[in-house]
Design an enzyme around this catalytic site. Structure first.
Site, PDB file in Angstrom:
ATOM      1  N   TYR A 252       0.854  -1.077  -0.032  1.00 51.66           N
ATOM      2  CA  TYR A 252       0.166   0.082  -0.077  1.00 51.66           C
ATOM      3  C   TYR A 252       0.973   1.471   0.069  1.00 51.66           C
ATOM      4  O   TYR A 252       1.759   1.248   0.844  1.00 51.66           O
ATOM      5  CB  TYR A 252      -0.682  -0.095   1.178  1.00 51.66           C
ATOM      6  CG  TYR A 252      -2.206  -0.600   1.199  1.00 51.66           C
ATOM      7  CD1 TYR A 252      -2.920  -0.812  -0.107  1.00 51.66           C
ATOM      8  CD2 TYR A 252      -2.847  -1.308   2.389  1.00 51.66           C
ATOM      9  CE1 TYR A 252      -4.135  -1.186  -0.034  1.00 51.66           C
ATOM     10  CE2 TYR A 252      -4.179  -1.693   2.118  1.00 51.66           C
ATOM     11  CZ  TYR A 252      -4.720  -1.797   0.917  1.00 51.66           C
ATOM     12  OH  TYR A 252      -5.746  -2.409   0.709  1.00 51.66           O
ATOM     13  N   GLU A 253       0.535   2.304  -0.816  1.00 47.09           N
ATOM     14  CA  GLU A 253       0.858   3.562  -0.713  1.00 47.09           C
ATOM     15  C   GLU A 253       2.307   3.588  -0.995  1.00 47.09           C
ATOM     16  O   GLU A 253       3.473   4.340  -0.369  1.00 47.09           O
ATOM     17  CB  GLU A 253       0.529   4.343   0.310  1.00 47.09           C
ATOM     18  CG  GLU A 253      -0.706   4.425   0.807  1.00 47.09           C
ATOM     19  CD  GLU A 253      -1.092   5.448   2.047  1.00 47.09           C
ATOM     20  OE1 GLU A 253      -0.485   6.343   2.239  1.00 47.09           O
ATOM     21  OE2 GLU A 253      -2.147   5.036   2.699  1.00 47.09           O
ATOM     22  N   GLY A 254       2.896   2.621  -1.910  1.00 45.56           N
ATOM     23  CA  GLY A 254       4.295   2.622  -2.177  1.00 45.56           C
ATOM     24  C   GLY A 254       4.773   1.245  -1.459  1.00 45.56           C
ATOM     25  O   GLY A 254       4.891   1.194  -0.240  1.00 45.56           O
TER      26      GLY A 254
END
Length: 248
Positions: free
Chosen positions: A92-94
């Protein structure tokens, strides 16, 4: 295995709650200077919390499965679903490797270690506050040494990355692990100082006793991870970049 899960989870929760408080301070504190200081800490430690917490969370969940043996692999145990659910946290998110590069490139090299120094000053303040406590003193000594070693490592990477940009990718993950251990160590000293003083004052129960047992386990079994990552983060980038892409 159970103590590993407990030590990682309790330490990470404490760090997450503290960082959430800094988010609130960065947005709502009446003093601009305090808002800026809180924002700097959030910026520095957000990639650490994202990657360090989710790597440890996944490892903890696989340990939970291992505790159950073969039954943990079966649908009836329920643990297999937790493993699938928690695995996505590392993406998630990178993805977490990117979090390490973001930490080293933007949060450390980006301001020449200024935000890191602010965080380390706060950690050293906690160490100084508890310096004379005989139970905490060995852990404080370990943490103070880690702070000095992280300072030295950071300076070497600052100097090296200017002419070797691939150093960011080679060192980012291990550098993040070192800072993550330091952040959890700081939280464990804060928690242990409260628990131990309640024990000494005769105001404790099983919660405080368990907290101290878990703190001792953390410093004996999980803190030493930094030795590996300090060494790896300090390696040159040549070995990481040596293999030609067509040979993968």
């Amino acid at each position: 295995m159970l103590l590993t899960q407990k030590a990682w989870t309790e330490g990470t929760r404490a760090l997450a709650y503290w960082l959430a408080l800094q988010v609130d301070r960065s947005k709502a504190h009446p003093r601009p200077q305090v808002r800026q200081e809180a924002d700097d800490l959030v910026s520095l430690l957000t990639p650490v919390l994202k990657a360090f917490a989710t790597d440890n969370g996944y490892a903890s969940t696989t340990l939970a499965q291992q505790v159950m043996g073969g039954w943990g692999y079966l649908d009836a145990s329920g643990v297999h679903q937790y493993i699938r659910d928690v695995r996505v946290g590392q993406i998630y998110e990178g993805a977490n490797g990117i979090q390490g590069q973001d930490l080293l490139r933007r949060k450390i090299l980006g301001d020449r270690g200024s935000r890191l120094r602010k965080f380390q000053d706060m950690v050293r303040g906690t160490l100084k506050k508890n310096d004379m406590h005989p139970v905490l003193r060995p852990w404080i000594s370990q943490t103070r040494t880690l702070c000095a070693r992280l300072d030295a490592l950071t300076q070497r990477l600052l100097n090296r990355a200017e002419s070797h940009p691939d150093q960011i990718g080679a060192s980012g993950h291990s550098y993040l692990r070192v800072l993550g251990v330091l952040a959890l160590t700081w939280q464990w000293i804060e928690m242990a100082s409260i628990a131990q003083r309640k024990i000494e004052a005769g105001q404790s129960g099983t919660f405080e006793s368990a907290k101290m047992v878990t703190a001792r386990f953390y410093f004996a079994h999980l803190f030493p991870e930094v030795e590996h990552h300090l060494l790896v983060a300090d390696q040159g980038c040549d070995t990481v970049m040596a293999l030609d892409a067509v040979l993968f």
